[in-house]
Design an enzyme around this catalytic site. Structure first.
Site, short mmCIF file in Angstrom:
data_model
loop_
_atom_site.label_atom_id
_atom_site.label_comp_id
_atom_site.label_asym_id
_atom_site.label_seq_id
_atom_site.Cartn_x
_atom_site.Cartn_y
_atom_site.Cartn_z
N HIS A 1 0.85 -1.19 0.00
CA HIS A 1 0.00 0.00 0.00
C HIS A 1 0.89 1.24 0.00
O HIS A 1 1.86 1.31 0.75
CB HIS A 1 -0.91 0.00 1.24
CG HIS A 1 -1.84 1.16 1.26
ND1 HIS A 1 -2.96 1.22 0.45
CD2 HIS A 1 -1.80 2.32 1.94
CE1 HIS A 1 -3.56 2.38 0.65
NE2 HIS A 1 -2.88 3.07 1.55
N ASP B 1 -6.10 -8.54 6.22
CA ASP B 1 -7.23 -9.03 7.02
C ASP B 1 -8.50 -8.51 6.36
O ASP B 1 -8.46 -8.02 5.23
CB ASP B 1 -7.09 -8.64 8.50
CG ASP B 1 -7.16 -7.13 8.70
OD1 ASP B 1 -7.49 -6.40 7.74
OD2 ASP B 1 -6.90 -6.68 9.83
C1 GAR Z 1 0.95 0.67 -6.22
O1 GAR Z 1 1.39 1.97 -5.92
C2 GAR Z 1 0.29 0.04 -5.01
O2 GAR Z 1 0.91 0.41 -3.81
C3 GAR Z 1 -1.10 0.59 -5.12
O3 GAR Z 1 -1.40 0.52 -6.48
C4 GAR Z 1 -0.20 0.69 -7.23
C5 GAR Z 1 -0.10 -0.44 -8.23
O4 GAR Z 1 1.00 -0.27 -9.07
N1 GAR Z 1 -2.00 -0.19 -4.33
C6 GAR Z 1 -2.99 0.34 -3.62
O5 GAR Z 1 -3.25 1.51 -3.60
C7 GAR Z 1 -3.79 -0.69 -2.81
N2 GAR Z 1 -4.57 -0.06 -1.81
P1 GAR Z 1 1.52 -1.46 -10.00
O6 GAR Z 1 0.28 -2.06 -10.70
O7 GAR Z 1 2.42 -0.79 -10.97
O8 GAR Z 1 2.21 -2.47 -9.13
#
Ligand code: GAR
Length: 190
Positions: free
Chosen positions: A110, A142
Protein backbone atom coordinates in the site's frame (compact mmCIF):
# COMPACT_ATOMS: atom_id res chain seq x y z
CA UNK A 1 7.97 -20.31 -2.42
CA UNK A 2 5.30 -20.42 -5.08
CA UNK A 3 3.70 -16.99 -5.45
CA UNK A 4 0.29 -16.07 -6.82
CA UNK A 5 -0.13 -12.42 -7.75
CA UNK A 6 -3.42 -10.51 -7.93
CA UNK A 7 -3.33 -7.11 -9.63
CA UNK A 8 -5.62 -4.65 -11.36
CA UNK A 9 -3.19 -2.32 -13.12
CA UNK A 10 0.27 -1.86 -14.54
CA UNK A 11 1.97 -4.59 -12.55
CA UNK A 12 5.21 -2.74 -11.86
CA UNK A 13 5.33 -4.40 -8.43
CA UNK A 14 4.90 -7.81 -10.04
CA UNK A 15 7.76 -6.90 -12.36
CA UNK A 16 9.93 -5.94 -9.38
CA UNK A 17 9.20 -9.31 -7.73
CA UNK A 18 10.09 -11.05 -10.97
CA UNK A 19 13.32 -9.05 -11.30
CA UNK A 20 14.31 -9.97 -7.73
CA UNK A 21 13.70 -13.65 -8.51
CA UNK A 22 15.75 -13.40 -11.68
CA UNK A 23 18.70 -11.66 -10.02
CA UNK A 24 18.68 -14.24 -7.22
CA UNK A 25 17.73 -11.94 -4.33
CA UNK A 26 14.30 -13.57 -3.87
CA UNK A 27 14.03 -17.35 -3.69
CA UNK A 28 10.58 -17.80 -5.19
CA UNK A 29 8.61 -18.46 -8.34
CA UNK A 30 5.54 -16.66 -9.68
CA UNK A 31 3.19 -19.46 -10.72
CA UNK A 32 -0.03 -17.56 -11.45
CA UNK A 33 -1.11 -13.96 -12.12
CA UNK A 34 -4.81 -13.09 -11.94
CA UNK A 35 -6.48 -9.77 -12.67
CA UNK A 36 -10.02 -8.45 -12.27
CA UNK A 37 -9.26 -6.02 -15.13
CA UNK A 38 -9.08 -7.75 -18.52
CA UNK A 39 -7.13 -4.79 -19.98
CA UNK A 40 -4.54 -4.61 -17.20
CA UNK A 41 -0.92 -4.44 -18.30
CA UNK A 42 -0.02 -6.86 -15.49
CA UNK A 43 -1.54 -9.62 -17.66
CA UNK A 44 0.69 -8.66 -20.62
CA UNK A 45 3.74 -8.64 -18.36
CA UNK A 46 2.84 -12.12 -17.10
CA UNK A 47 2.28 -13.69 -20.49
CA UNK A 48 5.37 -12.10 -22.02
CA UNK A 49 7.36 -13.68 -19.18
CA UNK A 50 5.75 -17.07 -19.72
CA UNK A 51 3.73 -16.94 -16.49
CA UNK A 52 0.21 -18.39 -16.53
CA UNK A 53 -2.28 -15.52 -16.33
CA UNK A 54 -6.04 -15.28 -16.09
CA UNK A 55 -8.99 -13.01 -15.51
CA UNK A 56 -11.11 -12.81 -12.37
CA UNK A 57 -14.64 -12.19 -13.63
CA UNK A 58 -16.35 -10.01 -11.04
CA UNK A 59 -19.68 -10.28 -12.87
CA UNK A 60 -19.91 -6.61 -13.78
CA UNK A 61 -19.54 -5.33 -10.21
CA UNK A 62 -17.35 -2.22 -10.18
CA UNK A 63 -15.68 -2.70 -6.81
CA UNK A 64 -17.35 -5.72 -5.15
CA UNK A 65 -15.46 -9.03 -5.05
CA UNK A 66 -18.38 -11.47 -4.75
CA UNK A 67 -17.97 -14.37 -2.30
CA UNK A 68 -18.37 -17.05 -4.95
CA UNK A 69 -15.76 -15.33 -7.13
CA UNK A 70 -13.37 -15.22 -4.16
CA UNK A 71 -13.98 -18.92 -3.57
CA UNK A 72 -13.23 -19.65 -7.22
CA UNK A 73 -10.09 -17.48 -7.06
CA UNK A 74 -8.93 -19.47 -4.02
CA UNK A 75 -9.54 -22.70 -5.92
CA UNK A 76 -7.43 -21.50 -8.87
CA UNK A 77 -4.60 -20.39 -6.58
CA UNK A 78 -4.67 -23.74 -4.75
CA UNK A 79 -4.67 -25.67 -8.01
CA UNK A 80 -1.56 -23.74 -9.06
CA UNK A 81 0.12 -24.79 -5.80
CA UNK A 82 0.44 -21.24 -4.50
CA UNK A 83 2.06 -20.81 -1.05
CA UNK A 84 1.84 -17.01 -0.72
CA UNK A 85 -0.65 -14.63 -2.38
CA UNK A 86 0.67 -11.14 -3.16
CA UNK A 87 -1.78 -8.34 -3.85
CA UNK A 88 0.04 -5.94 -6.16
CA UNK A 89 -2.21 -3.03 -7.02
CA UNK A 90 -5.33 -5.21 -6.58
CA UNK A 91 -8.21 -2.81 -6.03
CA UNK A 92 -10.88 -5.04 -4.45
CA UNK A 93 -11.35 -6.00 -0.80
CA UNK A 94 -10.40 -9.59 -0.05
CA UNK A 95 -12.70 -11.27 2.47
CA UNK A 96 -13.26 -14.55 4.31
CA UNK A 97 -13.69 -16.98 1.42
CA UNK A 98 -10.17 -16.22 0.22
CA UNK A 99 -8.57 -15.30 3.56
CA UNK A 100 -9.67 -18.60 5.10
CA UNK A 101 -7.89 -20.62 2.43
CA UNK A 102 -4.55 -18.78 2.85
CA UNK A 103 -4.40 -17.80 6.53
CA UNK A 104 -1.42 -15.54 7.19
CA UNK A 105 -0.33 -15.99 3.61
CA UNK A 106 -1.92 -13.03 1.81
CA UNK A 107 0.16 -9.84 1.58
CA UNK A 108 -0.62 -6.39 0.23
CA UNK A 109 1.50 -3.40 -0.71
CA UNK A 110 0.00 0.00 0.00
CA UNK A 111 1.42 3.41 -0.98
CA UNK A 112 1.36 5.07 2.45
CA UNK A 113 2.80 4.72 5.92
CA UNK A 114 -0.16 2.79 7.34
CA UNK A 115 -2.21 3.36 9.44
CA UNK A 116 -2.11 6.76 7.71
CA UNK A 117 -4.07 7.15 4.48
CA UNK A 118 -5.70 3.75 3.82
CA UNK A 119 -7.82 3.38 0.70
CA UNK A 120 -7.62 4.84 -2.76
CA UNK A 121 -4.87 7.15 -4.10
CA UNK A 122 -3.01 7.28 -0.77
CA UNK A 123 -0.28 9.56 -2.19
CA UNK A 124 -2.94 12.17 -3.10
CA UNK A 125 -4.33 11.90 0.43
CA UNK A 126 -0.83 12.51 1.84
CA UNK A 127 -0.37 15.62 -0.33
CA UNK A 128 -3.81 16.96 0.55
CA UNK A 129 -3.06 16.50 4.25
CA UNK A 130 0.20 18.45 3.95
CA UNK A 131 2.33 15.47 5.02
CA UNK A 132 6.09 16.05 4.96
CA UNK A 133 6.81 12.34 4.80
CA UNK A 134 5.18 9.53 2.86
CA UNK A 135 6.09 5.96 2.01
CA UNK A 136 4.78 2.46 1.53
CA UNK A 137 3.79 -0.51 3.65
CA UNK A 138 3.68 -4.25 3.09
CA UNK A 139 1.16 -5.85 5.43
CA UNK A 140 -0.77 -9.05 6.01
CA UNK A 141 -4.29 -8.81 4.65
CA UNK A 142 -7.23 -9.03 7.02
CA UNK A 143 -10.90 -8.24 6.43
CA UNK A 144 -10.43 -4.49 6.75
CA UNK A 145 -9.23 -1.98 4.21
CA UNK A 146 -5.44 -1.79 4.56
CA UNK A 147 -5.68 -2.71 8.27
CA UNK A 148 -3.73 -5.95 8.65
CA UNK A 149 -0.50 -6.32 10.66
CA UNK A 150 2.43 -4.41 9.18
CA UNK A 151 5.40 -6.46 7.92
CA UNK A 152 7.66 -3.60 6.86
CA UNK A 153 7.63 0.01 5.67
CA UNK A 154 9.81 2.39 3.70
CA UNK A 155 9.75 6.19 4.01
CA UNK A 156 10.24 8.93 1.43
CA UNK A 157 10.25 12.72 1.79
CA UNK A 158 7.46 14.90 0.42
CA UNK A 159 8.84 18.00 -1.31
CA UNK A 160 6.96 21.34 -1.48
CA UNK A 161 6.78 21.20 -5.28
CA UNK A 162 5.59 17.58 -5.45
CA UNK A 163 2.72 16.69 -7.74
CA UNK A 164 0.68 13.52 -7.18
CA UNK A 165 2.67 11.94 -10.00
CA UNK A 166 6.12 12.87 -8.66
CA UNK A 167 5.25 11.66 -5.17
CA UNK A 168 3.75 8.39 -6.38
CA UNK A 169 6.84 7.77 -8.55
CA UNK A 170 9.13 8.30 -5.52
CA UNK A 171 6.99 5.92 -3.44
CA UNK A 172 6.97 3.30 -6.19
CA UNK A 173 10.78 3.17 -6.26
CA UNK A 174 10.60 2.11 -2.61
CA UNK A 175 7.69 -0.28 -3.24
CA UNK A 176 9.75 -2.13 -5.81
CA UNK A 177 12.63 -2.54 -3.34
CA UNK A 178 10.39 -3.37 -0.36
CA UNK A 179 8.01 -6.02 -1.70
CA UNK A 180 10.66 -8.68 -2.44
CA UNK A 181 12.21 -8.06 1.00
CA UNK A 182 8.81 -8.50 2.69
CA UNK A 183 8.12 -11.74 0.81
CA UNK A 184 11.45 -13.13 2.01
CA UNK A 185 10.60 -12.16 5.61
CA UNK A 186 7.22 -13.89 5.38
CA UNK A 187 8.60 -16.98 3.65
CA UNK A 188 11.34 -17.33 6.30
CA UNK A 189 8.72 -17.16 9.07
CA UNK A 190 6.47 -19.88 7.60
C1 GAR B 1 0.95 0.67 -6.22
O1 GAR B 1 1.39 1.97 -5.92
C2 GAR B 1 0.29 0.04 -5.01
O2 GAR B 1 0.91 0.41 -3.81
C3 GAR B 1 -1.10 0.59 -5.12
O3 GAR B 1 -1.40 0.52 -6.48
C4 GAR B 1 -0.20 0.69 -7.23
C5 GAR B 1 -0.10 -0.44 -8.23
O4 GAR B 1 1.00 -0.27 -9.07
N1 GAR B 1 -2.00 -0.19 -4.33
C6 GAR B 1 -2.99 0.34 -3.62
O5 GAR B 1 -3.25 1.51 -3.60
C7 GAR B 1 -3.79 -0.69 -2.81
N2 GAR B 1 -4.57 -0.06 -1.81
P1 GAR B 1 1.52 -1.46 -10.00
O6 GAR B 1 0.28 -2.06 -10.70
O7 GAR B 1 2.42 -0.79 -10.97
O8 GAR B 1 2.21 -2.47 -9.13
Amino acid sequence: MRLGILGSGSGSNMQAILDAIEDGTLDAEIVLVLSDNPGAFILDRATSNGIPAGIIDCQGFKSKFPDEVQADTARRLLEAGVDIVCLAGFMRLVKRPLLDVFPGRILNIHPSLLPDFPGIDAWKQALAAGATEAGCTVHYVDEGMDTGPVICQARVPVFPDDTPESLHARIQIEEHRLYPVAITLVADAL
